[in-house]
Each structure stands twice: as C-alpha cells, then as structure tokens.
Design an enzyme around this catalytic site. Structure first.
Site, PDB file in Angstrom:
ATOM      1  N   SER A 162       0.841  -1.201   0.000  1.00 55.39           N
ATOM      2  CA  SER A 162       0.000   0.000   0.000  1.00 55.39           C
ATOM      3  C   SER A 162       0.882   1.260   0.000  1.00 55.39           C
ATOM      4  CB  SER A 162      -0.954  -0.068   1.183  1.00 55.39           C
ATOM      5  OG  SER A 162      -2.056   0.767   0.994  1.00 55.39           O
ATOM      6  N   ASP A 182     -10.088  -4.427  -4.642  1.00 59.07           N
ATOM      7  CA  ASP A 182      -9.429  -3.498  -3.712  1.00 59.07           C
ATOM      8  C   ASP A 182     -10.118  -2.128  -3.788  1.00 59.07           C
ATOM      9  OD1 ASP A 182      -5.959  -2.963  -2.892  1.00 59.07           O
ATOM     10  OD2 ASP A 182      -7.712  -1.747  -2.361  1.00 59.07           O
ATOM     11  N   HIS A 198      -7.991  -5.367  -0.037  1.00 59.69           N
ATOM     12  CA  HIS A 198      -6.708  -4.660  -0.061  1.00 59.69           C
ATOM     13  C   HIS A 198      -5.509  -5.408   0.534  1.00 59.69           C
ATOM     14  CE1 HIS A 198      -4.116  -1.214  -0.295  1.00 59.69           C
ATOM     15  NE2 HIS A 198      -4.041  -1.035   1.012  1.00 59.69           N
TER      16      HIS A 198
HETATM   17  O1  LIG Z   1      -2.807  -3.637   6.760  1.00 60.01           O
HETATM   18  C1  LIG Z   1      -3.205  -2.513   6.418  1.00 60.01           C
HETATM   19  C2  LIG Z   1      -3.950  -1.589   7.283  1.00 60.01           C
HETATM   20  C3  LIG Z   1      -4.038  -0.285   6.508  1.00 60.01           C
HETATM   21  C4  LIG Z   1      -3.623  -0.645   5.102  1.00 60.01           C
HETATM   22  C5  LIG Z   1      -2.646   0.305   4.457  1.00 60.01           C
HETATM   23  C6  LIG Z   1      -3.350   1.599   4.125  1.00 60.01           C
HETATM   24  C7  LIG Z   1      -2.562   2.424   3.135  1.00 60.01           C
HETATM   25  O2  LIG Z   1      -1.350   2.450   3.192  1.00 60.01           O
HETATM   26  N1  LIG Z   1      -3.256   3.112   2.167  1.00 60.01           N
HETATM   27  C8  LIG Z   1      -4.716   2.994   2.027  1.00 60.01           C
HETATM   28  C9  LIG Z   1      -5.348   4.347   2.061  1.00 60.01           C
HETATM   29  C10 LIG Z   1      -4.741   5.269   1.025  1.00 60.01           C
HETATM   30  C11 LIG Z   1      -5.389   6.615   1.153  1.00 60.01           C
HETATM   31  O3  LIG Z   1      -4.923   7.371   0.098  1.00 60.01           O
HETATM   32  C12 LIG Z   1      -5.385   8.676   0.007  1.00 60.01           C
HETATM   33  C13 LIG Z   1      -6.259   9.225   0.906  1.00 60.01           C
HETATM   34  C14 LIG Z   1      -6.676  10.545   0.720  1.00 60.01           C
HETATM   35  C15 LIG Z   1      -6.189  11.277  -0.364  1.00 60.01           C
HETATM   36  F1  LIG Z   1      -6.575  12.549  -0.558  1.00 60.01           F
HETATM   37  C16 LIG Z   1      -5.294  10.720  -1.250  1.00 60.01           C
HETATM   38  C17 LIG Z   1      -4.892   9.417  -1.052  1.00 60.01           C
HETATM   39 CL1  LIG Z   1      -3.773   8.675  -2.131  1.00 60.01          CL
HETATM   40  C18 LIG Z   1      -3.255   5.382   1.236  1.00 60.01           C
HETATM   41  C19 LIG Z   1      -2.599   4.017   1.228  1.00 60.01           C
HETATM   42  N2  LIG Z   1      -3.042  -1.964   5.220  1.00 60.01           N
END
Ligand SMILES: O=C1CC[C@@H](CCC(=O)N2CCC(COc3ccc(F)cc3Cl)CC2)N1
Length: 310
Positions: free
Chosen positions: A138, A255, A285
């Site tokens: 992620s 996802d 995800h």
């Molecule tokens: O085990 C696990 C527990 C959690 C998960 C990891 C989560 C993680 O890292 N994410 C998911 C959410 C994502 C939100 O992205 C944004 C939000 C607002 C915005 F304005 C622009 C972006 Cl790009 C960023 C990446 N895995």
C-alpha cells in the site's frame, strides 16, 4: 562527570546513551534503549524488527508497511522468508506504531524513503555483498518504488502488495484534489475521513484484528497527509517509464483502498524485463491478511519469487 555521546548514532551503534536518550520512550511508554531501534537524521527514534535466520543469511529483505499500521503485522510473512535463510528487517515509519512522530503526520513523504535508505545502508554494512529485496504494501509500496528508484541498481527485486500507485477515481476528482491542496494552506490538520476497516479484507477475523490492534492508527487522514500522498502519486507517475528493476505486483481485484489500475499501469508502463502481475479475484486490499486461500497463495508467490532470484 562522564562525558556521554549525543544520541544520533543509531541505537544499533552501541554508543553510551546520553541523558535524554537514556529515558526516551516509545509512544506506548517502552524504553527505546531496551528495544531494537534506529535514530533517523531528524533525531527521531524508529522501532525496528529483525527476523534473523539460524543459518548464515543468503539475502536481505526489507518490509515497508502501509499507512496507519506497523511492522508487527508482517510477522508471518517475515518468518516464512526467514526460514529460507534470509535476513528480514523492518521499522515502523515515522508517526506509526512504536516509532516517534505525530500519528500519520509527515512533513514530507521523502522522510519515509530517507529513513528506509538509512536502515538499508546500516544492514548492508553488517551483511556486505548480499542481495537486497524490498517488500512494500500500500503506502509502503509507494515507499518501496521510490526507494528503489533512488538506487536503481541496488535491489535484486521489489515485491509490491496492493501498492499505492494511482488514486481511486471516485475519491480524488480534480476538484477534490484542488480543494485538498487549497485546504492544506488553511487547515492542514482537519480530517478527511478514516480508512474503512471493512475495506481491509474479506476475512472478518482480520478486520477485527486490525480494529483491535492498539499499534494501528484509526484516526482520520489529515489534509496535510493526503497532500503528501497526492504528491507521491504524482512522483510515481513520472518515474514509472524509467523503472528497470525486477518487480512483482500483487493486487486484489476488489481493492477499494488502492486502485488496481495503478498496478496495471505500472505493469504496462515500466520497461523492466523481469516483471510479474498477479491479480486475486474478488480479493480486497490486504492480500497478506485476506481469506486463507488468497493469503497462502500470496505467501507462496512471494517465497518462490525471491528464491528464484537469490
Ligand atoms: O494492513 C493494512 C492496514 C491499513 C492498510 C494500508 C493503508 C494504506 O497504506 N493506504 C490505504 C489508504 C490510502 C489513502 O490514500 C489517500 C487518501 C486521501 C487522499 F486525498 C489521497 C490518497 Cl492517495 C493510502 C494508502 N493496510
């Protein structure tokens, strides 16, 4: 009075602690001097984890966790890789888990990459000559991509589990992106909403684990953090055509947190000769914490991909 060195040499250096760092504690209240840790170039203490094989290691693997979680969630995956006589290491990024820093706040996304390179350099010093692989999930996938991009010839391979490469179209229309950037100047700390735990995995047990893990952050994504993520996605878009290192992309078809089209886009755009994309039908995800069938396939895929490139 004994002269003591200022703590900034990294807790792994073994230097005498200075007064303030002798009592430095994690956000949960544990003493850093009793825990594996490094000290980043801003003087922040980062909690580290090491999975050291019983035999002489034949490679190094660094795991980079995602937003709002921590390195302890990779125990099973790390142990599987360690059992291949590979030394696995990780740290909790600034503002995450048992590391210092305001929760899910970062002055500049580059800090995450800088800290990973510091940890990697330290491990290369201790284990010279070994191949190094990166695993990123992620937001940690975005960190892995940008880390490998800074050292294009240093890594034997990069494995990306549902990486953050592109924005979910519905959550980031140009208007919303513009408003987030504007808002960042006036109210950088207001929340845009938190990660929906139900988007984590189809496994109810894993959703419960995620919700009940005190080392996870369940608060709202701040505008300032979102803007850092937006900038990161823009940086990655620019460098995709220059990627030549080997990579493995794993993404859940359903996802809802990181758009699978980002992985398709990287697979189609990066000129790497050694590239693999595996899509997991209907999976959410966190593939390494999905339904047992998916997670065991993902573990085997990663294990095989590394062993084949040792
Ligand atoms: O085990 C696990 C527990 C959690 C998960 C990891 C989560 C993680 O890292 N994410 C998911 C959410 C994502 C939100 O992205 C944004 C939000 C607002 C915005 F304005 C622009 C972006 Cl790009 C960023 C990446 N895995």
């Amino acid at each position: 009075m004994a002269v003591r060195k200022k703590g900034n040499s990294g807790g792994l250096g073994g230097e005498m602690p200075s007064e303030e760092c002798a009592d430095r504690v994690t956000p949960q209240g544990s003493l850093y001097r009793e825990l594996p840790h490094i000290i980043n170039t801003d003087g922040q203490y980062l909690f580290c984890r090491y999975w050291s094989p019983k035999t002489k290691p034949r490679a190094l693997v660094m795991i980079m966790h995602g937003a709002g979680e921590h390195s302890g969630r990779y125990n099973e995956l790390a142990e599987l890789i360690m059992n291949e006589s590979i030394f696995v290491f990780a740290h909790d990024h600034v503002g995450h888990g048992q590391s210092e820093g305001n929760r899910m706040v970062i002055s500049n996304f580059q800090v995450y990459i800088r800290d990973c390179l510091q940890h990697i350099d330290h491990m290369k010093e201790k284990y010279p000559g070994l191949n190094i692989f990166l695993i990123g999930h992620s937001m940690g996938g975005a960190i892995a991509i940008l880390t490998a991009n800074e050292r294009p010839n240093d890594f034997a391979g990069v494995m990306l589990i549902a990486p953050l490469i592109t924005l979910q179209p519905e959550t980031s229309t140009p208007t919303k992106v513009f408003l987030a950037r504007l808002l960042n100047y006036v109210l950088p700390n207001i929340g845009l909403g938190s990660i929906d735990p139900n988007f984590i995995s189809r496994s109810e047990e894993e959703v419960k684990n995620y919700i009940n893990d005190p080392l996870n952050y369940h608060g709202s994504v701040k505008v300032s953090f979102a803007v850092q993520l937006l900038n990161t996605v823009a940086r990655i878009e620019e460098i995709l055509p220059k990627i030549t290192w080997p990579f493995l992309l794993l993404h859940g078809e359903a996802d809802k947190l990181c758009d699978i089209n980002g992985s398709y886009h990287m697979y189609d755009t990066a000129p790497s000769k050694d590239r693999t994309l595996k899509v997991y039908t209907s999976a959410y995800h966190v593939l390494h914490k999905e339904l047992p069938q998916v997670t065991s396939e993902v573990f085997t895929e990663i294990q095989k991909w590394i062993v084949k490139r040792l």
